[in-house]
Design a protein around this motif. Structure first.
Motif, mmCIF file in Angstrom:
data_model
loop_
_atom_site.group_PDB
_atom_site.id
_atom_site.type_symbol
_atom_site.label_atom_id
_atom_site.label_comp_id
_atom_site.label_asym_id
_atom_site.label_seq_id
_atom_site.Cartn_x
_atom_site.Cartn_y
_atom_site.Cartn_z
ATOM 1 N N PRO A 1 -1.968 6.872 -8.276
ATOM 2 C CA PRO A 1 -3.138 6.867 -7.401
ATOM 3 C C PRO A 1 -3.674 5.451 -7.175
ATOM 4 C CG PRO A 1 -3.325 8.612 -9.026
ATOM 5 C CD PRO A 1 -2.158 7.770 -9.438
ATOM 6 N N VAL A 2 -3.990 5.143 -5.919
ATOM 7 C CA VAL A 2 -4.530 3.839 -5.548
ATOM 8 C C VAL A 2 -5.397 4.034 -4.319
ATOM 9 C CG1 VAL A 2 -2.547 3.219 -4.094
ATOM 10 C CG2 VAL A 2 -3.931 1.401 -5.124
ATOM 11 N N TRP A 3 -6.374 3.152 -4.143
ATOM 12 C CA TRP A 3 -7.299 3.235 -3.021
ATOM 13 C C TRP A 3 -7.373 1.883 -2.307
ATOM 14 C CZ3 TRP A 3 -7.747 5.395 -7.716
ATOM 15 C CH2 TRP A 3 -8.103 6.747 -7.816
ATOM 16 N N PHE A 4 -7.500 1.918 -0.969
ATOM 17 C CA PHE A 4 -7.687 0.712 -0.167
ATOM 18 C C PHE A 4 -8.803 0.968 0.851
ATOM 19 C CE2 PHE A 4 -3.209 0.742 -1.446
ATOM 20 C CZ PHE A 4 -3.028 -0.549 -1.930
ATOM 21 N N ARG A 5 -9.635 -0.025 1.096
ATOM 22 C CA ARG A 5 -10.696 0.125 2.085
ATOM 23 C C ARG A 5 -11.065 -1.235 2.671
ATOM 24 N NH1 ARG A 5 -16.092 1.272 -1.751
ATOM 25 N NH2 ARG A 5 -16.316 -0.921 -2.463
ATOM 26 N N ASN A 6 -11.924 -1.192 3.714
ATOM 27 C CA ASN A 6 -12.405 -2.420 4.359
ATOM 28 C C ASN A 6 -11.251 -3.365 4.699
ATOM 29 O OD1 ASN A 6 -15.080 -1.520 4.166
ATOM 30 N ND2 ASN A 6 -15.356 -2.461 2.156
ATOM 31 N N TYR B 1 -3.902 7.120 -2.118
ATOM 32 C CA TYR B 1 -2.595 7.694 -2.416
ATOM 33 C C TYR B 1 -2.774 8.666 -3.567
ATOM 34 C CZ TYR B 1 2.295 8.287 -3.618
ATOM 35 O OH TYR B 1 3.518 8.842 -3.868
ATOM 36 N N VAL B 2 -2.409 9.928 -3.331
ATOM 37 C CA VAL B 2 -2.597 10.957 -4.353
ATOM 38 C C VAL B 2 -1.249 11.371 -4.926
ATOM 39 C CG1 VAL B 2 -4.693 11.811 -3.266
ATOM 40 C CG2 VAL B 2 -2.504 12.821 -2.638
ATOM 41 N N THR B 3 -1.271 11.845 -6.164
ATOM 42 C CA THR B 3 -0.046 12.346 -6.779
ATOM 43 C C THR B 3 0.089 13.836 -6.490
ATOM 44 O OG1 THR B 3 -1.241 12.723 -8.837
ATOM 45 C CG2 THR B 3 -0.072 10.632 -8.608
ATOM 46 N N TRP C 1 -9.177 -3.121 -2.963
ATOM 47 C CA TRP C 1 -8.327 -2.120 -3.587
ATOM 48 C C TRP C 1 -8.865 -1.724 -4.953
ATOM 49 C CZ3 TRP C 1 -6.351 -3.435 -8.309
ATOM 50 C CH2 TRP C 1 -6.073 -4.782 -8.580
ATOM 51 N N LYS C 2 -8.522 -0.496 -5.328
ATOM 52 C CA LYS C 2 -8.892 0.052 -6.638
ATOM 53 C C LYS C 2 -7.688 0.811 -7.171
ATOM 54 C CE LYS C 2 -11.728 3.576 -6.652
ATOM 55 N NZ LYS C 2 -12.963 4.422 -6.594
ATOM 56 N N ILE C 3 -7.333 0.549 -8.414
ATOM 57 C CA ILE C 3 -6.141 1.179 -8.989
ATOM 58 C C ILE C 3 -6.554 2.150 -10.090
ATOM 59 C CG2 ILE C 3 -5.772 -0.612 -10.748
ATOM 60 C CD1 ILE C 3 -3.007 1.151 -8.686
ATOM 61 N N SER C 4 -5.745 3.192 -10.275
ATOM 62 C CA SER C 4 -5.982 4.172 -11.338
ATOM 63 C C SER C 4 -5.581 3.599 -12.694
ATOM 64 C CB SER C 4 -5.170 5.438 -11.051
ATOM 65 O OG SER C 4 -3.792 5.105 -10.914
ATOM 66 N N GLU C 5 -5.996 4.254 -13.767
ATOM 67 C CA GLU C 5 -5.622 3.798 -15.101
ATOM 68 C C GLU C 5 -4.101 3.875 -15.263
ATOM 69 O OE1 GLU C 5 -7.658 5.662 -18.289
ATOM 70 O OE2 GLU C 5 -9.638 4.940 -17.668
ATOM 71 N N GLY C 6 -3.513 2.765 -15.671
ATOM 72 C CA GLY C 6 -2.063 2.681 -15.834
ATOM 73 C C GLY C 6 -1.316 2.608 -14.520
ATOM 74 N N GLY C 7 -2.035 2.342 -13.415
ATOM 75 C CA GLY C 7 -1.440 2.389 -12.090
ATOM 76 C C GLY C 7 -0.798 1.095 -11.622
ATOM 77 N N ASN C 8 0.039 1.256 -10.592
ATOM 78 C CA ASN C 8 0.795 0.146 -10.018
ATOM 79 C C ASN C 8 0.903 0.383 -8.510
ATOM 80 O OD1 ASN C 8 2.688 -1.810 -9.299
ATOM 81 N ND2 ASN C 8 4.034 -1.413 -11.029
ATOM 82 N N SER C 9 0.747 -0.661 -7.720
ATOM 83 C CA SER C 9 0.943 -0.604 -6.270
ATOM 84 C C SER C 9 1.140 -2.042 -5.805
ATOM 85 C CB SER C 9 -0.255 0.062 -5.578
ATOM 86 O OG SER C 9 -0.034 0.177 -4.178
ATOM 87 N N GLY C 10 1.038 -2.276 -4.510
ATOM 88 C CA GLY C 10 1.208 -3.630 -4.014
ATOM 89 C C GLY C 10 0.883 -3.738 -2.535
ATOM 90 N N ILE C 11 0.654 -4.965 -2.107
ATOM 91 C CA ILE C 11 0.446 -5.300 -0.701
ATOM 92 C C ILE C 11 1.623 -6.185 -0.305
ATOM 93 C CG2 ILE C 11 -1.094 -6.410 0.963
ATOM 94 C CD1 ILE C 11 -3.291 -6.024 -1.346
ATOM 95 N N ILE C 12 2.434 -5.721 0.622
ATOM 96 C CA ILE C 12 3.692 -6.378 0.963
ATOM 97 C C ILE C 12 3.658 -6.800 2.424
ATOM 98 C CG2 ILE C 12 6.210 -6.103 0.955
ATOM 99 C CD1 ILE C 12 5.824 -3.842 -1.092
ATOM 100 N N TYR C 13 4.153 -7.996 2.729
ATOM 101 C CA TYR C 13 4.057 -8.501 4.102
ATOM 102 C C TYR C 13 5.416 -8.959 4.629
ATOM 103 C CZ TYR C 13 4.134 -13.243 2.112
ATOM 104 O OH TYR C 13 4.492 -14.398 1.452
ATOM 105 N N HIS C 14 5.474 -9.147 5.963
ATOM 106 C CA HIS C 14 6.709 -9.539 6.661
ATOM 107 C C HIS C 14 7.842 -8.556 6.336
ATOM 108 C CE1 HIS C 14 5.421 -14.035 7.310
ATOM 109 N NE2 HIS C 14 4.679 -13.171 7.983
ATOM 110 N N VAL C 15 7.510 -7.282 6.406
ATOM 111 C CA VAL C 15 8.469 -6.216 6.103
ATOM 112 C C VAL C 15 9.295 -5.879 7.344
ATOM 113 C CG1 VAL C 15 8.675 -3.765 5.519
ATOM 114 C CG2 VAL C 15 7.048 -5.229 4.283
#
Length: 236
Positions: free
Chosen positions: A225-230, A66-68, A91-105
């Motif tokens: 910014p956040v990264w997800f893989r595998n 996810y890019v800004t 997952w890998k998060i940027s400095e000061g970053g925030n994200s999440g993995i949300i389920y049953h949406v």
């Protein structure tokens, strides 16, 4: 030394019991890849048909990133609904970053965000993001059931810029969350205990929160910014 032999009927009974016990165990589906490392096939933007050409979600170096900037945002969700499952990803998060993995949406149009219905496994830079010190007893830190449960194992996350391995298991009304091999959360997904957890959280009174037994899996756009893989999943 005297040797004792079990009667044939007893041996047959033992074998039959073992066979029945094995048959009664829940069957796990095969692992399925949710990200091919090259495209966003199998995903779309929450409540939108597909992926806009100017999306902030891009694929770089085998990871969803996810890019800004001035591009279109929105949470990224799976095309398919999942009920009971085991999910693994990094997952890998940027400095000061925030994200999440949300389920049953739920994508019912009356809900305007993924977090209005789906519980969240937090993705966060614990050292720099203020959310880590908000909430209660660390329940907003990385790996936690966001705003709802104190981490069983605190401080399991690696620093910003490093890869973390997450595992989420939802099965028959129970949930377990792991980060880097350590159990962070364990809880029921319905019933009196769950209701009490919701009542003591920011989600108190939210009409659809935690009410769905199946739904999309979402990767959250929190403007950082956040990264997800595998990313892989198997249905239980």
């Amino acid at each position: 030394m005297k040797q004792y032999k079990l009667p044939v009927l007893v041996l047959l009974a033992l074998v039959l019991n073992a066979t029945l016990s094995e048959a009664a165990m829940p069957k796990k589906g095969p692992w399925q890849t949710l990200f091919d490392g090259k495209t966003l096939a199998g995903w779309h933007i929450f409540q939108k048909p597909g992926i806009p050409t100017d999306t902030k979600w891009v694929v770089e170096d085998g990871a969803i990133h996810y890019v800004t900037g001035s591009k279109s945002g929105g949470d990224l969700v799976t095309d398919k609904d999942y009920g009971n499952f085991e999910l693994e990803l990094e997952w890998k998060i940027s400095e000061g970053g925030n994200s999440g993995i949300i389920y049953h949406v739920s994508e019912d149009p009356k809900y305007k965000a993924t977090y209005q219905t789906g519980p969240e496994m937090q993705v966060l830079d614990n050292e720099r993001h203020p959310d880590a010190k908000m909430g209660h007893d660390g329940n907003r830190t990385a790996g936690a059931l966001y705003d709802m449960q104190k981490p069983i194992t605190p401080n399991a996350a690696k620093p910003a810029g490093e890869w973390n391995k997450a595992r989420l298991v939802i099965n028959k009304g129970k949930a377990e969350q792991y980060l880097n091999g350590k159990k962070i959360a364990e809880y029921p997904t319905s019933g009196p205990e769950w209701d009490a957890m919701v009542a003591n959280s920011k989600f108190k009174g939210w009409e659809g929160f935690g009410k769905f037994a199946t739904g999309k899996i979402a990767l959250q756009d929190h403007s950082n910014p956040v990264w997800f893989r595998n990313i892989r999943i198997r249905e239980l």
